[in-house]
Motif scaffolding. Structure first.
Motif, mmCIF file in Angstrom:
data_model
loop_
_atom_site.group_PDB
_atom_site.id
_atom_site.type_symbol
_atom_site.label_atom_id
_atom_site.label_comp_id
_atom_site.label_asym_id
_atom_site.label_seq_id
_atom_site.Cartn_x
_atom_site.Cartn_y
_atom_site.Cartn_z
ATOM 1 N N GLY A 106 17.529 -34.622 -14.014
ATOM 2 C CA GLY A 106 16.517 -34.539 -15.061
ATOM 3 C C GLY A 106 15.273 -33.820 -14.599
ATOM 4 N N ALA A 107 14.886 -34.045 -13.352
ATOM 5 C CA ALA A 107 13.695 -33.386 -12.811
ATOM 6 C C ALA A 107 13.903 -31.884 -12.719
ATOM 7 C CB ALA A 107 13.358 -33.961 -11.443
ATOM 8 N N VAL A 108 15.120 -31.462 -12.381
ATOM 9 C CA VAL A 108 15.412 -30.023 -12.321
ATOM 10 C C VAL A 108 15.320 -29.417 -13.715
ATOM 11 C CG1 VAL A 108 17.061 -28.253 -11.613
ATOM 12 C CG2 VAL A 108 17.004 -30.423 -10.407
ATOM 13 N N LEU A 109 15.927 -30.082 -14.684
ATOM 14 C CA LEU A 109 15.942 -29.560 -16.044
ATOM 15 C C LEU A 109 14.533 -29.466 -16.612
ATOM 16 C CD1 LEU A 109 19.023 -31.491 -17.499
ATOM 17 C CD2 LEU A 109 18.956 -29.308 -16.286
ATOM 18 N N LEU A 110 13.742 -30.504 -16.368
ATOM 19 C CA LEU A 110 12.366 -30.486 -16.849
ATOM 20 C C LEU A 110 11.578 -29.352 -16.211
ATOM 21 C CD1 LEU A 110 9.963 -31.830 -18.377
ATOM 22 C CD2 LEU A 110 9.537 -33.087 -16.275
ATOM 23 N N ASP A 111 11.743 -29.190 -14.897
ATOM 24 C CA ASP A 111 11.012 -28.141 -14.185
ATOM 25 C C ASP A 111 11.418 -26.761 -14.693
ATOM 26 O OD1 ASP A 111 9.010 -27.598 -12.448
ATOM 27 O OD2 ASP A 111 10.162 -27.899 -10.612
ATOM 28 N N ALA A 112 12.701 -26.599 -15.006
ATOM 29 C CA ALA A 112 13.179 -25.313 -15.520
ATOM 30 C C ALA A 112 12.528 -25.005 -16.866
ATOM 31 C CB ALA A 112 14.694 -25.334 -15.652
ATOM 32 N N LEU A 113 12.454 -26.004 -17.736
ATOM 33 C CA LEU A 113 11.836 -25.801 -19.044
ATOM 34 C C LEU A 113 10.335 -25.572 -18.913
ATOM 35 C CD1 LEU A 113 13.670 -28.376 -21.337
ATOM 36 C CD2 LEU A 113 13.626 -25.894 -21.598
ATOM 37 N N VAL A 152 23.711 -22.175 -3.957
ATOM 38 C CA VAL A 152 23.100 -22.949 -2.873
ATOM 39 C C VAL A 152 23.862 -24.252 -2.710
ATOM 40 C CG1 VAL A 152 20.807 -21.984 -3.367
ATOM 41 C CG2 VAL A 152 21.478 -24.156 -4.405
ATOM 42 N N GLY A 153 23.569 -24.973 -1.627
ATOM 43 C CA GLY A 153 24.173 -26.271 -1.412
ATOM 44 C C GLY A 153 23.478 -27.335 -2.243
ATOM 45 N N LYS A 154 24.191 -28.421 -2.507
ATOM 46 C CA LYS A 154 23.617 -29.490 -3.321
ATOM 47 C C LYS A 154 22.379 -30.081 -2.667
ATOM 48 C CE LYS A 154 26.117 -33.190 -3.938
ATOM 49 N NZ LYS A 154 27.159 -34.099 -4.466
ATOM 50 N N GLN A 155 22.385 -30.171 -1.345
ATOM 51 C CA GLN A 155 21.232 -30.729 -0.640
ATOM 52 C C GLN A 155 19.988 -29.860 -0.796
ATOM 53 O OE1 GLN A 155 20.965 -33.759 0.615
ATOM 54 N NE2 GLN A 155 23.031 -34.008 -0.215
ATOM 55 N N THR A 156 20.190 -28.562 -1.009
ATOM 56 C CA THR A 156 19.045 -27.672 -1.249
ATOM 57 C C THR A 156 18.362 -28.047 -2.551
ATOM 58 O OG1 THR A 156 20.107 -25.857 -0.054
ATOM 59 C CG2 THR A 156 18.327 -25.275 -1.555
ATOM 60 N N VAL A 157 19.140 -28.415 -3.556
ATOM 61 C CA VAL A 157 18.564 -28.852 -4.831
ATOM 62 C C VAL A 157 17.777 -30.137 -4.625
ATOM 63 C CG1 VAL A 157 19.044 -29.524 -7.216
ATOM 64 C CG2 VAL A 157 20.460 -27.781 -6.108
ATOM 65 N N TYR A 158 18.387 -31.099 -3.927
ATOM 66 C CA TYR A 158 17.732 -32.391 -3.718
ATOM 67 C C TYR A 158 16.508 -32.285 -2.810
ATOM 68 C CZ TYR A 158 21.403 -35.059 -6.047
ATOM 69 O OH TYR A 158 22.250 -35.589 -6.971
ATOM 70 N N ARG A 159 16.378 -31.190 -2.091
ATOM 71 C CA ARG A 159 15.198 -31.006 -1.252
ATOM 72 C C ARG A 159 13.936 -30.924 -2.109
ATOM 73 N NH1 ARG A 159 15.203 -25.489 1.744
ATOM 74 N NH2 ARG A 159 17.198 -26.323 2.456
ATOM 75 N N TRP A 172 13.997 -31.599 -5.823
ATOM 76 C CA TRP A 172 14.028 -32.443 -7.019
ATOM 77 C C TRP A 172 14.819 -33.725 -6.761
ATOM 78 C CZ3 TRP A 172 15.103 -27.130 -7.277
ATOM 79 C CH2 TRP A 172 14.128 -26.348 -7.930
ATOM 80 N N PRO A 173 14.308 -34.867 -7.207
ATOM 81 C CA PRO A 173 14.990 -36.137 -6.949
ATOM 82 C C PRO A 173 16.163 -36.407 -7.880
ATOM 83 C CG PRO A 173 12.981 -36.538 -8.193
ATOM 84 C CD PRO A 173 12.995 -35.066 -7.863
ATOM 85 N N SER A 174 16.244 -35.674 -8.990
ATOM 86 C CA SER A 174 17.299 -35.952 -9.959
ATOM 87 C C SER A 174 17.602 -34.715 -10.786
ATOM 88 C CB SER A 174 16.866 -37.088 -10.895
ATOM 89 O OG SER A 174 15.777 -36.664 -11.697
#
Length: 217
Positions: free
Chosen positions: A70-77, A57-64, A66-68
């Motif tokens: 760290g937030a992605v990593l936490l959500d994954a765990l 996916v595009g980077k902007q899709t991630v930022y849609r 999660w703000p950071s």
């Protein structure tokens, strides 16, 4: 007089709504990518660019969502923990419920992908204050689940009325993190059984054992 075009009287056929499915698929792909990158990073910082590229996916899709990073990593765990450690049944026995909760927690954390990811996050949290704060949020959700289990047992009279539930939770997770990070002793079913027995016997209401089972020494 012109005739009416019969096609104009027909209701347009409904298009399948695929946007939500695409969003759900992208969301899942990002979480899976973050977890696998954490597991394979061997201490190398995981970036948003790498997560997006791995997820396709595009980077902007991630930022849609999660703000950071760290937030992605936490959500994954958190997502993986929610899958691995589901709500435990209320069997009516605190020792049985506590033993099952501890054993499931031990097993889930030692799955190859989860274990590597969790160790990496702990390592990165030591030098990233934002990630350390997110890690506290992650562990707080686990604590709440265990506190609820203990509170049920206390309401049934299986623990002293003034039993310090927070201290019991600290003992459970203290043993878990100590063994998980140092690896000096196993996190197995026998350890879960002994820990549950020790905590319920040591905090149990007088004359009301947690259950009639005995633990092999």
């Amino acid at each position: 007089m012109s005739e009416t075009d019969p096609r104009a009287e027909q209701a347009p056929s409904a298009r399948p709504h695929t946007g939500r499915r695409r969003n759900e698929a992208a969301h899942r792909a990002i979480l899976d990518a973050a977890l696998h990158l954490l597991a394979d990073s061997d201490g190398t910082p995981v970036t948003i660019d790498a997560i997006a590229r791995t997820a396709g996916v595009g980077k902007q899709t991630v930022y849609r969502w999660w703000p950071s990073k760290g937030a992605v990593l936490l959500d994954a765990l958190t997502d993986r923990a929610d899958q691995d450690v589901s709500d435990q049944p209320d069997t009516g026995s605190l020792r049985t419920d506590l033993r099952a909760f501890i054993e499931t927690t031990f097993d889930a954390a030692q799955r190859s992908t989860t274990a590597s990811a969790l160790r990496t996050v702990v390592r990165e949290a030591a030098r990233d204050p934002h990630l350390a704060e997110l890690m506290q949020t992650f562990t707080a959700t686990r604590r709440t689940a265990l506190l609820d289990l203990l509170a049920r047992g206390r309401e049934r009279g299986e623990l002293h009325g003034d039993a310090d539930l927070d201290l019991i939770v600290d003992q459970v997770y203290g043993l878990f993190w100590y063994r998980f990070l140092l690896g000096h002793a196993p996190l197995d079913a026998a350890a879960a059984e002994r820990l549950a027995a020790t905590l319920t016997e040591g905090n149990g209401a007088r004359g009301n054992p947690a259950d009639g089972s005995r633990v092999s020494r």
